[in-house]
Design a protein around this motif. Structure first.
Motif: not given
Length: 621
Positions: A6, A302, A319
């Protein structure tokens, strides 16, 4: 080498958002810039250098590019701005902002703040831009020293047909303008624009469509965009009928989901976020493991953007980069109001149930309400708003709370979050060159007005955190023990702690920190939590020399009595320590079940056992 983390995705987005608008619109050759960290200096945060590296590489090539650009991070310590601070400096700073710019234009801004003012944020951007100009000058010198030609490669631009474009503009401009002026909902508007497109396509014969259908659709979209922009600039009317500073209708509901630890729905126009909060122990921390950062997050958010939120049907492939970016922005916005002494690991999940603009800002608002509903002692609500800009020559309009379509057809997407006391986070992308600071300041001030209006709506729903966590939510109790007792509490093979968790229906986590054992006890039933605390205290109980204790007599012997300090911790009160006179029969003085006071004398050097005395507390005469 596998899927980027991320943090790496967020770094990529920071660079991409600056570079992408600076390529020619008709340049369609696939171009990939690979940025790899080969080694790392602990005093340098490399994400502030990736924009400089990418721009330098492109500048040394013959790829057409309206650069160079660069990026810098700005921090502020004791009211002094610092360019590209070290990690330790950043921890002391009340500003963490990344700015990307060309020589004459700021293109991208992203950051988090300790509730600063709009003026302070503008000053930080100006400070960053001056340093960026120096880095751009260095790139130009590099290109010159390398002897690179200033000529860029030729490429096949997009096919154009000015006659066709004029014809389509004449046919659909006014109709598009009229549809835009009706102030319809997203679906109604899309249906009318779709019918207008079909009508245009039906006008042309099959041969023309076979040859130029893509151009026809392109010019239709271009004309529609111009009509919508002109409506805003000429009449100050937006697609849904609002004025430029108006915010869509808002409704909220707190405690929406009955079984979660905290939840809230935030709806603004056709955008809706359902946020839920989960409380956990340190086992649930978000572990960050990167070359530049090995740490743990005890608060994280999230963000999920399912296809149905925009009326689409498509498979889920994990994602997306966009979801990672939006979730990070909302997390940074709310992180600034989290209490330092919060005992829980806190996770927020924002589910976007419907989207027509500004779903990340809806996540901030819903997340703020959900935290209060969960009983987390945040200092105040946080609201967020997405601002837009439409400009043509000297005319411009700053738009509050933009729609998805306005984001697409506008020149700026500027998201700002904050409390009544100041800004906590921002993200800005500018699609035009030469944005004036005066317009930026106007956008920030207009955003503040909208942010405070939204904040009032949030406060009407819930203004202060609930006094306690929900009845079904876990209660967290922390206690410290000496490091030497950790093994005792855990027991052989984890026996003691496993039995204790089972008996008390709790989750118990033990961490060693600064030579101390930190115990977290998480459970729903307070009585059971208290029972677990009591048993741990009993396990680690150690009497202190010369202290007096009330003890229970649990066994009578010929030569004394066995007494119990706490369950499981016993000692022998020898007959010689019961009274000053000679004791022939123990039960003449104490009996089974009695509670008496004794003084702890330490370890007997001869017997190597604990020594206690009753008689030293009695009058010798």
């Amino acid at each position: 080498e596998a899927r980027p983390s991320n943090e790496e995705i967020l770094t990529m987005r920071i660079v991409d958002r600056v570079l992408r608008p600076l390529f020619p619109k008709d340049y369609h050759s696939e171009t990939q810039v690979m940025i790899q960290l080969m080694s790392h200096d602990e005093d340098v945060m490399p994400d502030a250098l990736v924009g400089l590296a990418a721009s330098a590489a492109i500048s040394l090539s013959d790829i057409p590019f309206d650069g160079p650009i660069s990026e810098v991070r700005v921090a502020r310590i004791d009211n002094n701005f610092i360019i590209n601070p070290s990690k330790s400096q950043l921890e002391e700073s009340d500003i963490d902002i990344m700015v990307g710019a060309s020589e004459d234009s700021v293109v991208m801004v992203e950051g988090e703040f300790d509730e600063i003012s709009e003026e302070e944020m503008t000053d930080a951007i100006r400070f960053a831009h001056e340093e960026i100009k120096r880095q751009i000058d260095a790139q130009k010198k590099l290109v010159k020293q390398a002897g690179i030609s200033s000529e860029k490669r030729e490429y096949d631009g997009a096919e154009e047909d000015q006659e066709l474009e004029s014809e389509i503009s004449e046919k659909v401009y006014q109709k598009s303008y009229d549809i835009a002026k009706k102030g319809l909902s997203k679906n109604e508007r899309s249906e009318l624009f779709g019918s207008l497109k079909d009508e245009l396509i039906d006008f042309y014969d099959e041969d023309t469509l076979e040859e130029k259908k893509d151009l026809i659709i392109k010019y239709f979209n271009k004309t529609q965009k111009k009509a919508v922009r002109d409506l805003v600039l000429n009449e100050g009317i937006r697609l849904d009928g609002r004025k430029t500073e108006s915010i869509r209708d808002i409704w909220t509901e707190v405690g929406y989901l009955p079984s979660t630890h905290g939840s809230a729905v935030f709806t603004r126009g056709e955008t809706q976020s359902l946020a839920s909060v989960t409380l956990g122990t340190s086992r649930e921390v978000n572990v960050i493991d990167m070359p530049t950062d090995q740490s743990e997050e005890t608060f994280y958010l999230h963000y999920n953007f399912p296809p149905f939120s925009t009326g689409e049907a498509r498979p889920l492939r994990g994602t997306s980069r966009r979801e990672v970016g939006h979730g990070n922005l909302a997390q940074r916005a709310l992180k600034k109001v989290m209490p330092i002494d919060c005992p829980y690991t806190v996770r927020i999940v924002s589910e976007i149930l419907e989207s027509n603009g500004s779903s990340s800002m809806a996540s901030v608002c819903a997340g703020s309400l959900a935290l209060m509903d969960a009983g987390i002692k945040i200092k105040s609500n946080v609201s967020g708003i997405a601002m837009g800009l439409i400009s043509e020559g000297d005319k411009y309009a700053v738009l509050s709370d933009i729609l998805g379509d306005e984001d697409h057809l506008g020149d700026m997407d500027f998201k700002v979050t904050g409390t009544k006391d100041g800004i906590t986070a921002c993200q800005m992308d500018i699609k035009i060159k030469g944005l004036k600071y005066e317009i930026l300041i106007e956008a920030l001030n207009q955003a503040k007005k909208g942010r405070l209006e939204i904040l009032e709506k949030l406060d009407n729903s819930i203004k202060k955190p609930n006094e306690t966590v929900k009845e079904h939510a876990p209660k967290m109790v922390t206690m410290e023990i000496a490091k030497d007792f950790i093994g005792l509490v855990i027991g052989p093979g984890g026996k003691h702690i496993q039995e204790l968790q089972k008996e008390s229906d709790t989750t118990i986590v033990i961490n060693e920190k600064d030579e101390i054992g930190l115990i977290e006890i998480l459970g729903v039933d307070q009585e059971k939590i208290d029972n677990a605390i009591g048993k741990i205290r009993n396990l680690i109980f150690e009497p202190v020399i010369d202290e007096v204790y009330k003890v229970n007599v649990v066994k009578i012997l010929d030569f004394g009595a066995v007494v119990e300090f706490v369950p499981g911790k016993e000692a022998l009160l020898h007959v010689s320590e019961i009274a000053w006179e000679r004791v022939d029969k123990v039960t003449d003085y104490i009996n089974l079940g009695d509670q008496i006071e004794v003084k702890y004398l330490g370890i007997d050097k001869r017997t190597r056992k604990q020594k206690i005395s009753r008689k030293v507390l009695l009058d010798k005469n």
